[in-house]
Design a protein around this motif. Structure first.
Motif, PDB file in Angstrom:
ATOM      1  N   THR A 135       0.703  -1.366  -0.201  1.00 59.35           N
ATOM      2  CA  THR A 135       0.002   0.192  -0.061  1.00 59.35           C
ATOM      3  C   THR A 135       0.905   1.251   0.047  1.00 59.35           C
ATOM      4  N   ILE A 136       1.978   1.188   0.790  1.00 56.11           N
ATOM      5  CA  ILE A 136       2.858   2.228   0.810  1.00 56.11           C
ATOM      6  C   ILE A 136       3.554   2.547  -0.372  1.00 56.11           C
ATOM      7  N   LEU A 137       3.915   1.617  -1.162  1.00 58.54           N
ATOM      8  CA  LEU A 137       4.584   1.636  -2.237  1.00 58.54           C
ATOM      9  C   LEU A 137       3.808   2.210  -3.484  1.00 58.54           C
ATOM     10  N   PHE A 138       2.779   1.617  -3.614  1.00 59.94           N
ATOM     11  CA  PHE A 138       1.562   2.026  -4.467  1.00 59.94           C
ATOM     12  C   PHE A 138       1.278   3.595  -4.196  1.00 59.94           C
ATOM     13  N   TRP A 139       0.956   3.970  -2.895  1.00 64.70           N
ATOM     14  CA  TRP A 139       0.824   5.391  -2.588  1.00 64.70           C
ATOM     15  C   TRP A 139       1.911   6.339  -2.865  1.00 64.70           C
ATOM     16  N   ASN A 140       3.118   5.877  -2.553  1.00 64.61           N
ATOM     17  CA  ASN A 140       4.165   6.534  -2.949  1.00 64.61           C
ATOM     18  C   ASN A 140       4.319   6.719  -4.581  1.00 64.61           C
ATOM     19  N   SER A 141       4.065   5.727  -5.441  1.00 64.92           N
ATOM     20  CA  SER A 141       4.338   5.998  -6.771  1.00 64.92           C
ATOM     21  C   SER A 141       3.361   6.904  -7.247  1.00 64.92           C
ATOM     22  N   ASP A 142       1.891   7.004  -6.668  1.00 62.78           N
ATOM     23  CA  ASP A 142       0.850   7.926  -7.274  1.00 62.78           C
ATOM     24  C   ASP A 142       1.240   9.193  -6.636  1.00 62.78           C
ATOM     25  N   CYS A 143       2.040   9.429  -5.667  1.00 61.80           N
ATOM     26  CA  CYS A 143       2.094  10.759  -5.078  1.00 61.80           C
ATOM     27  C   CYS A 143       3.626  11.305  -5.662  1.00 61.80           C
ATOM     28  N   GLN A 144       4.406  10.475  -6.117  1.00 62.82           N
ATOM     29  CA  GLN A 144       5.557  10.854  -6.457  1.00 62.82           C
ATOM     30  C   GLN A 144       5.572  12.262  -7.329  1.00 62.82           C
ATOM     31  N   ILE A 145       6.601  12.965  -7.110  1.00 68.52           N
ATOM     32  CA  ILE A 145       6.784  14.377  -7.804  1.00 68.52           C
ATOM     33  C   ILE A 145       7.884  14.191  -9.004  1.00 68.52           C
ATOM     34  N   ILE A 146       7.325  14.410 -10.105  1.00 69.53           N
ATOM     35  CA  ILE A 146       8.347  14.146 -11.429  1.00 69.53           C
ATOM     36  C   ILE A 146       9.200  15.444 -11.153  1.00 69.53           C
ATOM     37  N   PRO A 147      10.573  15.333 -11.306  1.00 65.67           N
ATOM     38  CA  PRO A 147      11.418  16.252 -11.519  1.00 65.67           C
ATOM     39  C   PRO A 147      11.353  17.178 -12.741  1.00 65.67           C
ATOM     40  N   ARG A 148      11.516  18.544 -12.560  1.00 66.04           N
ATOM     41  CA  ARG A 148      11.156  19.407 -13.728  1.00 66.04           C
ATOM     42  C   ARG A 148      12.452  19.776 -14.676  1.00 66.04           C
ATOM     43  N   ILE A 149      12.480  19.997 -15.758  1.00 68.25           N
ATOM     44  CA  ILE A 149      13.857  20.449 -16.765  1.00 68.25           C
ATOM     45  C   ILE A 149      12.897  21.573 -17.593  1.00 68.25           C
ATOM     46  N   GLU A 150      13.593  22.522 -17.823  1.00 71.84           N
ATOM     47  CA  GLU A 150      13.207  23.568 -18.754  1.00 71.84           C
ATOM     48  C   GLU A 150      13.577  23.325 -20.121  1.00 71.84           C
ATOM     49  N   GLU A 151      14.846  22.938 -20.170  1.00 68.82           N
ATOM     50  CA  GLU A 151      15.294  22.267 -21.541  1.00 68.82           C
ATOM     51  C   GLU A 151      15.871  20.872 -21.255  1.00 68.82           C
ATOM     52  N   CYS A 152      15.718  20.130 -22.372  1.00 67.01           N
ATOM     53  CA  CYS A 152      16.281  18.775 -22.457  1.00 67.01           C
ATOM     54  C   CYS A 152      17.678  18.975 -23.062  1.00 67.01           C
ATOM     55  N   GLY A 153      18.579  17.876 -22.892  1.00 65.82           N
ATOM     56  CA  GLY A 153      19.895  18.038 -23.355  1.00 65.82           C
ATOM     57  C   GLY A 153      20.770  16.761 -22.968  1.00 65.82           C
ATOM     58  N   LEU A 154      22.118  16.965 -23.170  1.00 64.58           N
ATOM     59  CA  LEU A 154      23.010  15.955 -22.988  1.00 64.58           C
ATOM     60  C   LEU A 154      24.243  16.409 -22.170  1.00 64.58           C
ATOM     61  N   SER A 155      24.541  15.649 -21.293  1.00 66.56           N
ATOM     62  CA  SER A 155      25.630  16.128 -20.461  1.00 66.56           C
ATOM     63  C   SER A 155      26.630  14.817 -20.027  1.00 66.56           C
ATOM     64  N   CYS A 156      28.052  15.143 -19.770  1.00 67.07           N
ATOM     65  CA  CYS A 156      28.959  14.445 -19.938  1.00 67.07           C
ATOM     66  C   CYS A 156      29.992  14.582 -18.738  1.00 67.07           C
ATOM     67  N   SER A 157      30.340  13.646 -17.768  1.00 65.13           N
ATOM     68  CA  SER A 157      31.462  14.226 -16.653  1.00 65.13           C
ATOM     69  C   SER A 157      32.749  13.999 -17.250  1.00 65.13           C
ATOM     70  N   GLN A 158      33.395  14.433 -16.179  1.00 67.60           N
ATOM     71  CA  GLN A 158      35.284  14.588 -16.462  1.00 67.60           C
ATOM     72  C   GLN A 158      35.253  15.618 -17.147  1.00 67.60           C
ATOM     73  N   GLY A 159      34.494  16.707 -17.462  1.00 67.17           N
ATOM     74  CA  GLY A 159      34.939  17.785 -18.369  1.00 67.17           C
ATOM     75  C   GLY A 159      34.906  17.456 -19.705  1.00 67.17           C
ATOM     76  N   ILE A 160      34.204  16.350 -20.128  1.00 65.06           N
ATOM     77  CA  ILE A 160      34.445  15.978 -21.560  1.00 65.06           C
ATOM     78  C   ILE A 160      33.329  16.393 -22.458  1.00 65.06           C
TER      79      ILE A 160
END
Length: 477
Positions: A11-36
């Protein structure tokens, strides 16, 4: 106790799934670590679909830890949309020029692929280092089932990550509030029973988008009943008129936005209008089969019954009970007597239909005549038939206990039954029924007055006395 804990956890898992806040972005894109420095471009996926043997020098764990989540892109002035947020880790190697990320919709079989390339000079310097890649420009629909793959470029055999993923549906409060496909609209309707038209007015749906409305019969899915109507998003009038043939409990109004994978809403306002369900009774005179098939799924108990003339009560015929949520009910070798009926029982009540009551099929009759200490029983019928008859004591309205032996008789013949003085009275009956069919109504002639020795008639004529004592099924109880 363990089961209770498991239920609480689910019940807790399903409740969390229904109430989970979706992270927001203004623009989509690609990012790579290590400064590459890395860049992406769309790919058909065809050129990288065939794999090659990996070089011996290539590490076994070049790709690892792919993670998928959902993000919501909400740009100012535009409706929000859902995107896959795909993360993975790649060990840089001189044999690898880049990465290919693909998503396949398991619902529509449509795919999207993107190639990720690295700046050569920087990647050579960091040879053997791990770089984290994040890409969130693959747009998806609500409740979509996705298969995501991540491969190297060139594509080395057995160097691949894959994962199935389910996008949140409209039950998620965040998705339901901000994604247009979840704004399914609201219905108001009016029924014109004389013209058989349902007028539907739709409100609370996305502006400037077309909207579909249809009537359907709800079984496992909602099956079309005629063509759907379109409400143009740019038009001010947001209503349509839909014609129907019958108001059935499974007749529903369904509406959805004219966009891919839009959420649909249904309104089934006639769930209590079950009367029309009982009309679909068909008799086949060749096979003597009586059948009823529901136009809608319904939990119903079906019986054959004998309609009692005195109070319109319908007495169940033995061994004829059937239950049918959605399948055809069929009875073989059925008597076509006008008083043989079908009874339907649901939670809402009971209904009786008598398919032979209008005289369209031949019916048989039973008559009796009292002569001396015997009752003569005659059967008439337009078709060949076999009958059984006995004397019975009617202890209750629907119960008549047999007294003595049964007699068999054919159409056109008669049988004489000896009657004692004790058997002549209001509770004693002559009961007859067909024996050449599987389902027949038993008919009774009751209140028998026997003509014994010593009983005289006004003219002393035995033949006339017999005529006076003639009874038929038209005066049955």
């Amino acid at each position: 106790m363990i089961n209770i804990h498991v239920q609480i956890l689910l019940t807790i898992l399903f409740w969390n799934s229904d109430c989970q806040i979706i992270p927001r972005i203004e623009e989509c894109g690609l990012s790579c670590s290590q400064g590459i420095h890395c860049k992406s471009k769309p790919s058909s996926g065809v050129f990288n679909s065939f794999c090659h043997d990996a070089p011996a020098s290539l590490p076994s764990m070049v790709l690892k830890s792919m993670k998928i989540s959902t993000v919501m892109k909400c740009a100012q002035g535009s409706p929000c949309s859902l995107h896959l947020n795909i993360k993975g880790t790649l060990s840089l190697d001189e044999n690898i020029r880049g990465l290919e990320i693909c998503s396949l919709s398991l619902d529509t079989q449509q795919s999207q692929c993107v190639n990720v390339r690295f700046a050569r000079k920087k990647s050579k310097i960091l040879n053997g280092k791990k770089v984290q890649i994040q890409f969130n420009c693959i747009e998806v629909n609500v409740a979509q089932h996705i298969y995501v793959t991540m491969k190297t470029v060139p594509n080395y055999c057995e160097v691949k990550l894959s994962q199935e993923y389910y996008v949140e549906d409209c039950r998620n409060s965040d998705v339901g509030k901000y994604i247009p496909a979840c704004s399914a609209g609201k219905f108001d309707y009016n029924v014109d029973r004389a013209r058989k038209i349902i007028s539907v007015n739709v409100s609370n749906f996305l502006r400037d988008e077309d909207y579909y409305v249809r009537l359907c019969h709800k079984w496992f899915t909602c099956e079309d009943v005629g063509a759907f109507a379109v409400i143009k998003g740019k038009e001010s009038l947001k209503s349509v008129s839909l014609k129907y043939s019958q108001l059935l409990p499974c007749l529903c109004i369904e509406g959805w936005l004219a966009i891919p994978d839009a959420r649909r809403i249904q309104l089934c306002p006639f769930e209590n209008d079950t009367k029309a369900l009982w009309d679909n009774i068909v008799y086949n005179p060749v096979t003597q089969t009586l059948a009823w098939e529901p136009a809608c799924p319904v939990l119903v108990m079906v019986n054959l019954c004998r309609l009692m003339k005195s109070n319109d009560y319908c007495e169940d015929i033995q061994n004829s009970s059937r239950s049918s949520p959605e399948k055809q009910v069929k009875y073989s070798r059925v008597d076509t007597h006008p008083r043989l009926c079908m009874k339907f029982i649901t939670k809402q009540g009971s209904w009786v239909k008598c398919p032979f009551a209008h005289g369209e099929f031949p019916a048989w009759k039973m008559r009796t005549a009292a002569v001396a200490e015997q009752i003569q029983v005659f059967f008439t019928s337009q078709t060949k038939a076999q009958f059984s008859v006995f004397v019975c004591n009617r202890t209750q309205l629907a119960s008549c206990e047999s007294l003595g032996m049964r007699h068999s008789v054919s159409v056109g013949d008669s049988v004489s039954i000896a009657m004692s003085r004790e058997m002549c009275g209001s509770t004693f009956c002559i009961q007859g029924w067909r024996t050449d069919v599987d389902y027949s109504v038993p008919l009774q002639i009751c209140d028998i007055h026997c003509g014994f020795h010593g009983q005289t008639y006004s003219d002393g004529n035995p033949a006339k006395a017999m005529a006076h004592r003639m009874k038929s099924v038209h005066s049955l109880h």
